[in-house]
Design a protein around this motif. Structure first.
Motif, PDB file in Angstrom:
ATOM      1  N   UNK A   1      35.880  48.283  10.920  1.00 36.72           N
ATOM      2  CA  UNK A   1      36.603  48.582   9.690  1.00 36.72           C
ATOM      3  C   UNK A   1      36.453  47.565   8.587  1.00 36.72           C
ATOM      4  N   UNK A   2      37.518  47.424   7.819  1.00 37.41           N
ATOM      5  CA  UNK A   2      37.483  46.793   6.503  1.00 37.41           C
ATOM      6  C   UNK A   2      37.571  45.267   6.563  1.00 37.41           C
ATOM      7  N   UNK A   3      37.535  44.665   5.370  1.00 40.45           N
ATOM      8  CA  UNK A   3      37.622  43.208   5.243  1.00 40.45           C
ATOM      9  C   UNK A   3      38.966  42.685   5.738  1.00 40.45           C
ATOM     10  N   UNK A   4      40.035  43.474   5.588  1.00 45.35           N
ATOM     11  CA  UNK A   4      41.336  43.045   6.097  1.00 45.35           C
ATOM     12  C   UNK A   4      41.276  42.905   7.612  1.00 45.35           C
ATOM     13  N   UNK A   5      40.653  43.864   8.282  1.00 45.70           N
ATOM     14  CA  UNK A   5      40.490  43.770   9.729  1.00 45.70           C
ATOM     15  C   UNK A   5      39.672  42.536  10.120  1.00 45.70           C
ATOM     16  N   UNK A   6      38.651  42.230   9.329  1.00 41.70           N
ATOM     17  CA  UNK A   6      37.828  41.056   9.618  1.00 41.70           C
ATOM     18  C   UNK A   6      38.654  39.778   9.509  1.00 41.70           C
ATOM     19  N   UNK A   7      39.496  39.728   8.486  1.00 40.91           N
ATOM     20  CA  UNK A   7      40.394  38.579   8.335  1.00 40.91           C
ATOM     21  C   UNK A   7      41.343  38.489   9.531  1.00 40.91           C
ATOM     22  N   UNK A   8      41.943  39.619   9.896  1.00 37.42           N
ATOM     23  CA  UNK A   8      42.917  39.609  10.983  1.00 37.42           C
ATOM     24  C   UNK A   8      42.280  39.224  12.318  1.00 37.42           C
ATOM     25  N   UNK A   9      41.020  39.579  12.506  1.00 39.52           N
ATOM     26  CA  UNK A   9      40.328  39.156  13.725  1.00 39.52           C
ATOM     27  C   UNK A   9      40.162  37.635  13.763  1.00 39.52           C
ATOM     28  N   UNK A  10      39.911  37.032  12.600  1.00 39.64           N
ATOM     29  CA  UNK A  10      39.838  35.571  12.554  1.00 39.64           C
ATOM     30  C   UNK A  10      41.191  34.950  12.872  1.00 39.64           C
ATOM     31  N   UNK A  11      42.258  35.591  12.415  1.00 40.07           N
ATOM     32  CA  UNK A  11      43.607  35.113  12.717  1.00 40.07           C
ATOM     33  C   UNK A  11      43.877  35.211  14.222  1.00 40.07           C
ATOM     34  N   UNK A  12      43.477  36.330  14.824  1.00 45.25           N
ATOM     35  CA  UNK A  12      43.639  36.504  16.275  1.00 45.25           C
ATOM     36  C   UNK A  12      42.838  35.440  17.019  1.00 45.25           C
ATOM     37  N   UNK A  13      41.615  35.177  16.553  1.00 50.92           N
ATOM     38  CA  UNK A  13      40.782  34.152  17.188  1.00 50.92           C
ATOM     39  C   UNK A  13      41.504  32.799  17.188  1.00 50.92           C
ATOM     40  N   UNK A  14      42.088  32.462  16.037  1.00 48.58           N
ATOM     41  CA  UNK A  14      42.822  31.201  15.926  1.00 48.58           C
ATOM     42  C   UNK A  14      43.999  31.170  16.910  1.00 48.58           C
ATOM     43  N   UNK A  15      44.744  32.271  17.012  1.00 51.94           N
ATOM     44  CA  UNK A  15      45.886  32.338  17.922  1.00 51.94           C
ATOM     45  C   UNK A  15      45.444  32.152  19.373  1.00 51.94           C
ATOM     46  N   UNK A  16      44.361  32.825  19.744  1.00 52.66           N
ATOM     47  CA  UNK A  16      43.877  32.750  21.127  1.00 52.66           C
ATOM     48  C   UNK A  16      43.416  31.334  21.482  1.00 52.66           C
ATOM     49  N   UNK A  17      42.661  30.715  20.608  1.00 47.18           N
ATOM     50  CA  UNK A  17      42.182  29.358  20.869  1.00 47.18           C
ATOM     51  C   UNK A  17      43.366  28.391  20.953  1.00 47.18           C
ATOM     52  N   UNK A  18      44.344  28.606  20.084  1.00 42.72           N
ATOM     53  CA  UNK A  18      45.540  27.762  20.108  1.00 42.72           C
ATOM     54  C   UNK A  18      46.326  27.873  21.390  1.00 42.72           C
ATOM     55  N   UNK A  19      46.162  28.986  22.110  1.00 42.64           N
ATOM     56  CA  UNK A  19      46.864  29.192  23.383  1.00 42.64           C
ATOM     57  C   UNK A  19      45.980  28.884  24.594  1.00 42.64           C
ATOM     58  N   UNK A  20      44.838  28.221  24.337  1.00 39.85           N
ATOM     59  CA  UNK A  20      44.024  27.745  25.443  1.00 39.85           C
ATOM     60  C   UNK A  20      42.883  28.640  25.872  1.00 39.85           C
ATOM     61  N   UNK A  21      42.675  29.773  25.199  1.00 38.38           N
ATOM     62  CA  UNK A  21      41.538  30.646  25.503  1.00 38.38           C
ATOM     63  C   UNK A  21      40.285  30.122  24.797  1.00 38.38           C
ATOM     64  N   UNK A  22      39.130  30.539  25.275  1.00 37.26           N
ATOM     65  CA  UNK A  22      37.855  30.109  24.689  1.00 37.26           C
ATOM     66  C   UNK A  22      37.094  31.316  24.157  1.00 37.26           C
ATOM     67  N   UNK A  23      36.632  31.222  22.920  1.00 41.72           N
ATOM     68  CA  UNK A  23      35.892  32.319  22.305  1.00 41.72           C
ATOM     69  C   UNK A  23      34.451  32.335  22.805  1.00 41.72           C
ATOM     70  N   UNK A  24      33.936  33.533  23.072  1.00 38.22           N
ATOM     71  CA  UNK A  24      32.546  33.700  23.487  1.00 38.22           C
ATOM     72  C   UNK A  24      31.951  34.900  22.763  1.00 38.22           C
ATOM     73  N   UNK A  25      30.647  34.873  22.590  1.00 38.64           N
ATOM     74  CA  UNK A  25      29.942  36.015  22.016  1.00 38.64           C
ATOM     75  C   UNK A  25      29.147  36.760  23.074  1.00 38.64           C
ATOM     76  N   UNK A  26      29.246  36.313  24.305  1.00 38.30           N
ATOM     77  CA  UNK A  26      28.505  36.917  25.414  1.00 38.30           C
ATOM     78  C   UNK A  26      29.433  37.833  26.204  1.00 38.30           C
ATOM     79  N   UNK A  27      29.142  39.116  26.221  1.00 37.67           N
ATOM     80  CA  UNK A  27      29.977  40.076  26.944  1.00 37.67           C
ATOM     81  C   UNK A  27      30.145  39.700  28.417  1.00 37.67           C
ATOM     82  N   UNK A  28      29.091  39.193  29.025  1.00 35.75           N
ATOM     83  CA  UNK A  28      29.140  38.901  30.454  1.00 35.75           C
ATOM     84  C   UNK A  28      30.100  37.763  30.780  1.00 35.75           C
ATOM     85  N   UNK A  29      30.358  36.909  29.785  1.00 35.10           N
ATOM     86  CA  UNK A  29      31.250  35.764  30.012  1.00 35.10           C
ATOM     87  C   UNK A  29      32.705  36.078  29.688  1.00 35.10           C
ATOM     88  N   UNK A  30      32.968  37.247  29.104  1.00 38.82           N
ATOM     89  CA  UNK A  30      34.310  37.543  28.599  1.00 38.82           C
ATOM     90  C   UNK A  30      35.246  38.022  29.708  1.00 38.82           C
TER      91      UNK A  30
END
Length: 432
Positions: free
Chosen positions: A10-39
């Motif tokens: 979807x739209x640019x707002x969704x893209x922004x909100x995904x970055x916000x979610x990424x920040x929340x997840x990392x702040x809670x100790x999760x690690x971001x990956x771009x590899x499906x097999x590692x997720x």
């Protein structure tokens, strides 16, 4: 340590909100990956603007479940919010929320991992008391420009659109929060900010401000060199607002003004709040205040009741404006909207043919626009390496430019170039 991957539709707002979610997840100790097999966790931020987009996401969720049967899948965004009881959309998901409160995501994931019990928590929007969700990002992954969400919700209720049901009413980000977030992004090295919202033109109407106030708040950051706006509803761009924007030296002269149709009768059935003449006057006002500005738009064809005469009027109007770029799409029925129940639904073949004709016109006008830029000196923000001989970037008016240089140290920086020729959908620029 648990890894997560975010898929954004979807739209640019969704893209922004995904970055916000990424920040929340990392702040809670999760690690971001771009590899499906590692997720261990997949977060799917959904769009529901058309039935086609919903079907696409549903198929994607099913495929994701088949490929990653042991991973946690969380669905959020507009699709679940707009249709909270459409459970067939949720069969492949372990956790389902809407788009009203993203801060609960890390906690819900941990709860599911502890209990294994499916969670569906979609809170309805409250039209009377709901405030703008407190959200802030510190980075924008792999981008040279950062999106900054300043508005949410829409109260227009266009007859074809489900978004007011998915996003609630207009809510605006306080100016002090905009200033703070801008400074954080500037410290990260971003030189261009794009202000985005669901109905961006309505920014501030709920807190006694307007869009210019937000632009000027961003402009106060000395490290931000360029400010751009996302998609705008045209009738809200008053002469006073345009004059105020023109006085901001950092403001980029690019306006994406949603048109939808160039026929007044069609616009009325769409519940759009302007006529073709009013739209043309706004474009004229922009061009008088912003030399060499670009006007881009969206055009829908095949709306219920659109006959050959109405389509021709729309075609003629698009031709008369001289858009820099036009996104053309055929009308798609959306359950829950007024237009879905209208008489005069057109066959797919008719809509596809009209989309082809409109797209041909749009491509012709695009070529004319790119050629009109030749000989001008433009400031280009370099985004990436294009090939062995060129770097790719965008000018102030968002013309795509290939700059003749191999100096990749210029990436993420603004440079001055002379536009010398057109190649495909690009202008070629030579460094000054």
């Amino acid at each position: 340590m648990l890894n997560f991957k975010i898929y954004t539709f979807g739209c640019k707002v969704n893209q922004y909100e995904s970055e916000f979610i990424r920040k929340l997840m990392i702040g809670e100790g999760f690690t971001s990956t771009e590899n499906d097999k590692d997720a261990d966790v997949f977060i799917v931020n959904s769009c529901t603007v058309t039935a086609v987009s919903e079907s696409k996401i549903r198929r994607f969720l099913g495929r994701l479940r088949r490929l990653s049967p042991n991973s946690v899948i969380l669905l959020c965004g507009c699709m679940s919010q707009a249709f909270p009881r459409k459970y067939e959309n949720f069969t492949s998901c372990d956790i389902v929320i809407g788009n009203g409160n993203h801060t609960v995501i890390p906690g819900l994931i941990r709860r599911y991992m502890e209990t294994g019990e499916k969670i569906i928590r979609i809170e309805p929007h409250d039209r009377k008391s709901e405030a703008f969700e407190t959200c802030e990002i510190e980075d924008f992954s792999e981008r040279t420009r950062a999106f900054l969400k300043i508005e949410d919700g829409c109260d227009r209720f266009c007859s074809y659109c489900i978004i007011p049901y998915a996003r609630g009413r207009v809510r605006s980000k306080p100016l002090e929060d905009i200033k703070k977030e801008t400074d954080i992004l500037a410290q990260k090295g971003f030189e261009e900010i794009v202000l985005v919202g669901i109905n961006l033109s309505k920014y501030g109407t709920d807190i006694s401000l307007n869009l210019c106030d937000a632009v000027l708040a961003v402009a106060k950051s000395s490290n931000i060199k360029r400010i751009r706006l996302g998609s705008l509803e045209p009738e809200l761009l008053t002469s006073d607002m345009l004059k105020a924007l023109a006085e901001c030296e950092k403001f980029c002269p690019q306006f994406h003004l949603s048109l939808q149709s160039g026929c007044d009768a069609t616009l009325k059935r769409m519940n759009r709040h302007y006529t073709g003449a009013e739209y043309a006057e706004i474009v004229s006002n922009i061009r008088s205040l912003f030399p060499n500005s670009s006007i881009t738009t969206d055009v829908m064809v095949g709306f219920p009741g659109e006959d050959e005469e109405e389509f021709q009027q729309s075609l003629d109007f698009v031709k008369s404006i001289g858009f820099a770029k036009v996104h053309v799409f055929p009308y798609s029925r959306r359950s829950g909207t007024v237009a879905d129940k209208m008489d005069g639904q057109l066959a797919k073949a008719v809509k596809d043919e009209r989309a082809r004709l409109m797209s041909e016109l749009a491509e012709s006008r695009r070529f004319d626009y790119l050629n009109s830029q030749l000989g001008t000196v433009s400031q280009v923000l370099i985004e990436r390496k294009f090939d062995e001989n060129y770097l790719e970037g965008y000018s102030l008016n968002y013309t795509p430019v290939l700059v003749k240089t191999t100096d990749t140290a210029l990436c993420h920086k603004c440079v001055d170039v002379t536009l010398t020729e057109v190649s495909g959908d690009y202008c070629i620029g030579e460094l000054i």
